[in-house]
Motif scaffolding. Structure first.
Motif, PDB file in Angstrom:
ATOM      1  N   GLU A 274      88.355  58.891 -52.952  1.00 50.31           N
ATOM      2  CA  GLU A 274      89.310  58.519 -52.825  1.00 50.31           C
ATOM      3  C   GLU A 274      88.736  56.523 -51.866  1.00 50.31           C
ATOM      4  N   ASP A 275      87.877  56.610 -51.654  1.00 57.34           N
ATOM      5  CA  ASP A 275      86.898  55.605 -50.368  1.00 57.34           C
ATOM      6  C   ASP A 275      86.438  54.870 -51.107  1.00 57.34           C
ATOM      7  N   GLY A 276      85.964  55.209 -52.598  1.00 61.72           N
ATOM      8  CA  GLY A 276      85.893  54.267 -53.616  1.00 61.72           C
ATOM      9  C   GLY A 276      84.809  54.578 -54.018  1.00 61.72           C
ATOM     10  N   ALA A 277      83.739  55.291 -53.333  1.00 64.70           N
ATOM     11  CA  ALA A 277      82.810  55.855 -53.706  1.00 64.70           C
ATOM     12  C   ALA A 277      82.808  55.922 -55.858  1.00 64.70           C
ATOM     13  N   GLN A 278      81.237  55.782 -55.711  1.00 66.67           N
ATOM     14  CA  GLN A 278      80.970  56.333 -57.531  1.00 66.67           C
ATOM     15  C   GLN A 278      79.904  56.909 -57.899  1.00 66.67           C
ATOM     16  N   HIS A 279      80.723  57.455 -58.856  1.00 65.32           N
ATOM     17  CA  HIS A 279      78.890  58.476 -59.325  1.00 65.32           C
ATOM     18  C   HIS A 279      79.192  58.824 -60.568  1.00 65.32           C
ATOM     19  N   LEU A 280      78.312  59.000 -61.388  1.00 66.66           N
ATOM     20  CA  LEU A 280      78.162  59.444 -62.699  1.00 66.66           C
ATOM     21  C   LEU A 280      77.971  61.172 -62.772  1.00 66.66           C
TER      22      LEU A 280
ATOM     23  N   GLY B 186      88.264  70.265 -51.732  1.00 63.25           N
ATOM     24  CA  GLY B 186      89.288  69.554 -51.832  1.00 63.25           C
ATOM     25  C   GLY B 186      88.988  68.112 -52.142  1.00 63.25           C
ATOM     26  N   THR B 187      88.232  67.701 -51.904  1.00 66.21           N
ATOM     27  CA  THR B 187      88.407  65.832 -52.627  1.00 66.21           C
ATOM     28  C   THR B 187      88.677  65.853 -53.108  1.00 66.21           C
ATOM     29  N   ALA B 188      89.835  64.828 -53.233  1.00 65.23           N
ATOM     30  CA  ALA B 188      90.537  63.909 -54.562  1.00 65.23           C
ATOM     31  C   ALA B 188      89.594  63.595 -55.286  1.00 65.23           C
ATOM     32  N   VAL B 189      89.920  63.659 -56.774  1.00 71.46           N
ATOM     33  CA  VAL B 189      88.656  62.971 -57.403  1.00 71.46           C
ATOM     34  C   VAL B 189      89.634  62.163 -58.518  1.00 71.46           C
ATOM     35  N   ARG B 190      88.655  61.220 -59.455  1.00 76.05           N
ATOM     36  CA  ARG B 190      89.597  60.483 -61.209  1.00 76.05           C
ATOM     37  C   ARG B 190      88.082  60.676 -62.143  1.00 76.05           C
ATOM     38  N   VAL B 191      88.527  61.509 -62.310  1.00 75.15           N
ATOM     39  CA  VAL B 191      87.301  61.493 -64.006  1.00 75.15           C
ATOM     40  C   VAL B 191      87.565  60.900 -65.172  1.00 75.15           C
ATOM     41  N   GLU B 192      86.329  59.277 -65.037  1.00 71.14           N
ATOM     42  CA  GLU B 192      87.132  58.822 -66.382  1.00 71.14           C
ATOM     43  C   GLU B 192      85.605  59.158 -67.153  1.00 71.14           C
TER      44      GLU B 192
ATOM     45  N   VAL C  20      91.280  61.244 -65.707  1.00 68.81           N
ATOM     46  CA  VAL C  20      92.156  62.447 -65.051  1.00 68.81           C
ATOM     47  C   VAL C  20      92.517  62.379 -63.938  1.00 68.81           C
ATOM     48  N   SER C  21      93.283  63.087 -62.519  1.00 71.58           N
ATOM     49  CA  SER C  21      92.842  63.435 -61.874  1.00 71.58           C
ATOM     50  C   SER C  21      93.041  64.617 -61.418  1.00 71.58           C
ATOM     51  N   GLY C  22      92.194  64.694 -60.329  1.00 70.66           N
ATOM     52  CA  GLY C  22      92.397  66.243 -59.489  1.00 70.66           C
ATOM     53  C   GLY C  22      91.277  66.251 -57.944  1.00 70.66           C
ATOM     54  N   LYS C  23      91.326  67.743 -58.140  1.00 68.31           N
ATOM     55  CA  LYS C  23      90.791  67.834 -56.814  1.00 68.31           C
ATOM     56  C   LYS C  23      89.050  69.133 -57.317  1.00 68.31           C
TER      57      LYS C  23
ATOM     58  N   ASN D  72      76.382  71.683 -59.309  1.00 65.61           N
ATOM     59  CA  ASN D  72      77.543  72.186 -60.611  1.00 65.61           C
ATOM     60  C   ASN D  72      78.784  72.134 -59.886  1.00 65.61           C
ATOM     61  N   ALA D  73      80.101  71.491 -60.590  1.00 67.63           N
ATOM     62  CA  ALA D  73      81.126  71.716 -59.603  1.00 67.63           C
ATOM     63  C   ALA D  73      82.713  71.910 -60.677  1.00 67.63           C
ATOM     64  N   GLY D  74      83.209  71.803 -59.674  1.00 67.41           N
ATOM     65  CA  GLY D  74      84.809  72.134 -60.652  1.00 67.41           C
ATOM     66  C   GLY D  74      86.078  71.541 -60.590  1.00 67.41           C
ATOM     67  N   VAL D  75      86.560  71.161 -60.807  1.00 67.43           N
ATOM     68  CA  VAL D  75      87.780  70.011 -61.094  1.00 67.43           C
ATOM     69  C   VAL D  75      88.858  70.554 -61.347  1.00 67.43           C
ATOM     70  N   ALA D  76      89.899  70.657 -60.594  1.00 69.91           N
ATOM     71  CA  ALA D  76      90.957  71.058 -61.218  1.00 69.91           C
ATOM     72  C   ALA D  76      91.919  69.952 -61.418  1.00 69.91           C
ATOM     73  N   PHE D  77      92.949  69.520 -61.650  1.00 69.77           N
ATOM     74  CA  PHE D  77      93.405  68.370 -62.652  1.00 69.77           C
ATOM     75  C   PHE D  77      95.072  68.679 -61.556  1.00 69.77           C
ATOM     76  N   ASP D  78      94.885  67.305 -61.512  1.00 65.40           N
ATOM     77  CA  ASP D  78      96.847  67.920 -61.047  1.00 65.40           C
ATOM     78  C   ASP D  78      97.817  68.013 -62.049  1.00 65.40           C
ATOM     79  N   ALA D  79      97.768  67.921 -62.745  1.00 68.66           N
ATOM     80  CA  ALA D  79      98.647  68.351 -64.789  1.00 68.66           C
ATOM     81  C   ALA D  79      97.696  68.501 -64.973  1.00 68.66           C
ATOM     82  N   PRO D  80      98.249  70.260 -65.845  1.00 63.67           N
ATOM     83  CA  PRO D  80      97.379  70.180 -66.852  1.00 63.67           C
ATOM     84  C   PRO D  80      97.477  69.054 -68.071  1.00 63.67           C
ATOM     85  N   ILE D  81      96.243  69.348 -68.987  1.00 66.46           N
ATOM     86  CA  ILE D  81      96.617  68.034 -70.222  1.00 66.46           C
ATOM     87  C   ILE D  81      96.584  69.027 -71.061  1.00 66.46           C
ATOM     88  N   GLU D  82      96.445  68.883 -72.718  1.00 64.75           N
ATOM     89  CA  GLU D  82      96.990  69.264 -74.079  1.00 64.75           C
ATOM     90  C   GLU D  82      94.809  69.218 -74.591  1.00 64.75           C
ATOM     91  N   VAL D  83      94.078  69.322 -74.529  1.00 63.72           N
ATOM     92  CA  VAL D  83      91.862  69.332 -74.604  1.00 63.72           C
ATOM     93  C   VAL D  83      92.209  68.563 -76.018  1.00 63.72           C
TER      94      VAL D  83
END
Length: 215
Positions: free
Chosen positions: A39-45, A67-73, A80-83, A91-102
């Motif tokens: 959310e603060d604009g920080a980027q990570h690979l 609990g951190t909100a992220v956008r995965v590109e 896709v957005s999630g937390k 390792n870290a798990g991201v739960a999507f804001d809305a489900p996707i069709e994989v």
């Protein structure tokens, strides 16, 4: 709306799974580089290890807080957005804001011809050095990926010119000029920067620096 949880090294499991929804509970193994934007604009690979309808697992080179909100590109798929819902070691798990069709999400044909897959680029705003011939010049680094960079400079430049880019805290990397547009110069590296090196470099960037560059 159902909520989803992502467990370390496990399947993606809805709160109350139904017998006919077993496909929603499974991860697809996936080793794909992605840019993760906070959310603060920080980027990570990061490296996407697996993905399911409700979330994904990242192999990270930076410490995320739950609990951190992220956008995965990811490369080759839409953002896709999630937390962040769990963190364990690297390792870290991201739960999507809305489900996707994989299957649909991972289909490269969903991208338009103008959206050819390329490696995730880190948008930055810092100085770098560019060697042209025997001379080193200060340039503005606009973005950086494993396989290339974009710099801003008023240097006279020719297509296919051999150059060498030096960025603080990274080894020098050689390449060639692939395109020129006004004061922007696109460079393709002769050898990709290792993911771990670039990811650790990105994790040390000040958040305000990349936020300003992206804005």
């Amino acid at each position: 709306m159902r909520s989803y949880a992502v467990a370390p090294e496990a399947n993606l499991v809805p709160d109350q799974p139904a017998p006919d929804q077993r496909s929603d509970e499974r991860f697809t193994t996936l080793f794909r580089v992605a840019r993760v934007v906070l959310e603060d604009g920080a980027q990570h690979l990061c490296l996407i290890r697996n993905i399911g309808a409700g979330g994904l697992m990242l192999e990270t080179y930076a410490r995320f807080e739950t609990g951190t909100a992220v956008r995965v590109e990811p490369k080759g798929s839409p953002p896709v957005s999630g937390k962040i819902c769990w963190v364990k070691d690297r390792n870290a798990g991201v739960a999507f804001d809305a489900p996707i069709e994989v299957a649909t999400y991972l289909n490269p044909h969903q991208l338009s011809a103008r959206e050819a897959p390329r490696g995730p680029r880190l948008t930055v705003d810092r100085r770098a050095r560019l060697r042209v011939g025997v001379m080193w010049h200060l340039v503005d680094l606009v973005d950086l990926s494993q396989k290339g960079a974009k710099v801003k400079s008023d240097l006279p430049m020719e297509l296919e010119a051999a150059v060498e880019l030096m960025v603080e805290r990274l080894p020098p990397v050689s390449g060639r000029v692939r395109w020129i547009k006004e004061d922007r110069i696109g460079i393709e590296f002769s050898r990709a920067i290792p993911l771990a090196d670039l990811a650790e470099w990105a994790s040390a960037l000040p958040g305000e620096e990349v936020a300003a560059a992206a804005g």
